[in-house]
Design an enzyme around this catalytic site. Structure first.
Site, PDB file in Angstrom:
ATOM      1  N   LYS A 188       0.844  -1.209   0.000  1.00  0.00           N
ATOM      2  CA  LYS A 188       0.000   0.000   0.000  1.00  0.00           C
ATOM      3  C   LYS A 188       0.873   1.251   0.000  1.00  0.00           C
ATOM      4  O   LYS A 188       0.637   2.207  -0.747  1.00  0.00           O
ATOM      5  CB  LYS A 188      -0.878   0.038   1.264  1.00  0.00           C
TER       6      LYS A 188
ATOM      7  N   ALA B  12      -0.569   1.329   6.651  1.00  0.00           N
ATOM      8  CA  ALA B  12      -0.951   0.389   7.705  1.00  0.00           C
ATOM      9  C   ALA B  12      -1.941  -0.637   7.171  1.00  0.00           C
ATOM     10  O   ALA B  12      -2.699  -0.359   6.233  1.00  0.00           O
ATOM     11  CB  ALA B  12      -1.592   1.149   8.868  1.00  0.00           C
ATOM     12  N   ASP B  13      -1.905  -1.812   7.752  1.00  0.00           N
ATOM     13  CA  ASP B  13      -2.926  -2.809   7.456  1.00  0.00           C
ATOM     14  C   ASP B  13      -3.273  -3.536   8.756  1.00  0.00           C
ATOM     15  O   ASP B  13      -2.374  -3.914   9.507  1.00  0.00           O
ATOM     16  CB  ASP B  13      -2.416  -3.815   6.416  1.00  0.00           C
ATOM     17  N   THR B  14      -4.562  -3.679   9.010  1.00  0.00           N
ATOM     18  CA  THR B  14      -5.018  -4.311  10.254  1.00  0.00           C
ATOM     19  C   THR B  14      -5.859  -5.539   9.929  1.00  0.00           C
ATOM     20  O   THR B  14      -6.725  -5.479   9.053  1.00  0.00           O
ATOM     21  CB  THR B  14      -5.860  -3.309  11.078  1.00  0.00           C
TER      22      THR B  14
ATOM     23  N   GLY C  73       0.094  -4.102  10.820  1.00  0.00           N
ATOM     24  CA  GLY C  73       1.430  -3.943  10.236  1.00  0.00           C
ATOM     25  C   GLY C  73       1.572  -2.508   9.769  1.00  0.00           C
ATOM     26  O   GLY C  73       0.625  -1.922   9.239  1.00  0.00           O
TER      27      GLY C  73
END
Lengths: 210, 210
Positions: free
Chosen positions: B63, B84-86, B121
């Protein structure tokens, strides 16, 4: 009014006995309708005579009873009083609001890189069907772990004024979150009102106690 | 601009590569100045080929790189990209947004009375002094413990629509908090952006990397 037990409360007079805007926000967010009547009970209990656990329960109960009795004397209808008291505990000792900026730095340095605990005591007071009242209490305890922060960052934080009206010299919801590595327990408890209070109210409704 | 390292960032162009209003709020609350440029990277990585941990890092990195390269091609100045990735993980499996109301109930029943984990992350991407870019990544993991909730309450919750766009079928900030007994880790990580990202940015500033 999302959760089914809230429907059964819609004609009840519920009073939050606290002036904390954060507690008000947590209760409102979950869809409870209530009035705010801050307690006039002076927080004069001798902390040295209580464990932190017993202190918050005693304080919440006294705060709630003061409001309950005052409103009854005024002839007001009351179905449920919600009272709360929150303390920050480090090394067995209750931390107060800082006296001045030097004290705030002192407290933040104590917490730095360490665990401390936030206790909230809740007292729910409601009239009994026959006469008098019942009190249902609960306690929530959350561990808060500070990162190892720099004195420079603490001084910058104290400069904002945020620590000065906060027990433990920090607020978790805003800038103070910068210092916190993790919590273990209910987040809203650290803000001032654990969500377990809703479960307890739900139980009271289901048992037809309120 | 409270914390000293933020002063060194005041002339830098910082970009949050996410459209999440919650992430934006967390970054803003701590006083960072930034623009929002949502990533166009399609979330097509094959989850079965990654552990949850590696999945969020890979996704955050892709991303962030998509935004970094796109803005560079447009000739824009970039000093730092935050991506960010959740994900929500139960029993080793990544939970998606619910397909429909039945699926949401299914997921909530799985989580009920149990622990699950939220992984975020983070990828921080910044130009190197010579040429090219560096990527600094971090992962945060928070355990979330659901109370034993009733199906009646879950159905009322689903009726509000809140679960339908949420991975794991709940949001911790609003009504979903009713179901949660405790968390173990960073609260803001569950909301979508752990506060440890600030400490990492502070380190990068102190090392003169950005």
């Amino acid at each position: 009014m999302v959760f089914p037990f809230l429907h059964k409360l819609k004609d009840k007079r519920i009073v939050l006995a606290s002036s904390s805007p954060r507690r008000k926000e947590i209760l409102s967010n979950l869809g409870l309708n209530f009035d705010v009547v801050p307690s006039k009970f002076p927080e004069t209990l001798d902390k040295s005579k209580y464990s932190p656990l017993n202190y918050v329960i005693a304080n919440a109960t006294e705060k709630g009873l003061e409001v309950y009795k005052r409103l009854l004397e005024e002839g007001q209808k009351i179905d449920l009083i919600i009272a709360a008291d929150t303390v920050v505990v480090f090394d067995g000792e209750i931390l107060e609001k800082p006296k001045d900026e030097k004290d705030a730095l002192n407290v933040l340095q104590k917490l730095n890189g360490n665990s401390h605990y936030v206790y909230t005591g809740i007292a729910l007071i409601y009239p009994k069907i026959e006469s008098g009242y019942s009190i249902s209490t609960l306690i929530e305890n959350t561990e808060v772990v500070f990162r190892k922060n720099s004195e420079e960052d603490f001084l910058a934080y104290i400069d904002t004024g945020e620590p000065m009206d906060k027990a433990g010299s920090y607020g978790i919801q805003a800038l103070g979150s910068f210092f916190i590595e993790k919590i273990n327990g209910c987040y809203y408890n650290v803000v001032g009102l654990p969500t377990s209070v809703f479960k307890r109210i739900e139980q009271l409704v289901k048992n037809n106690e309120i």
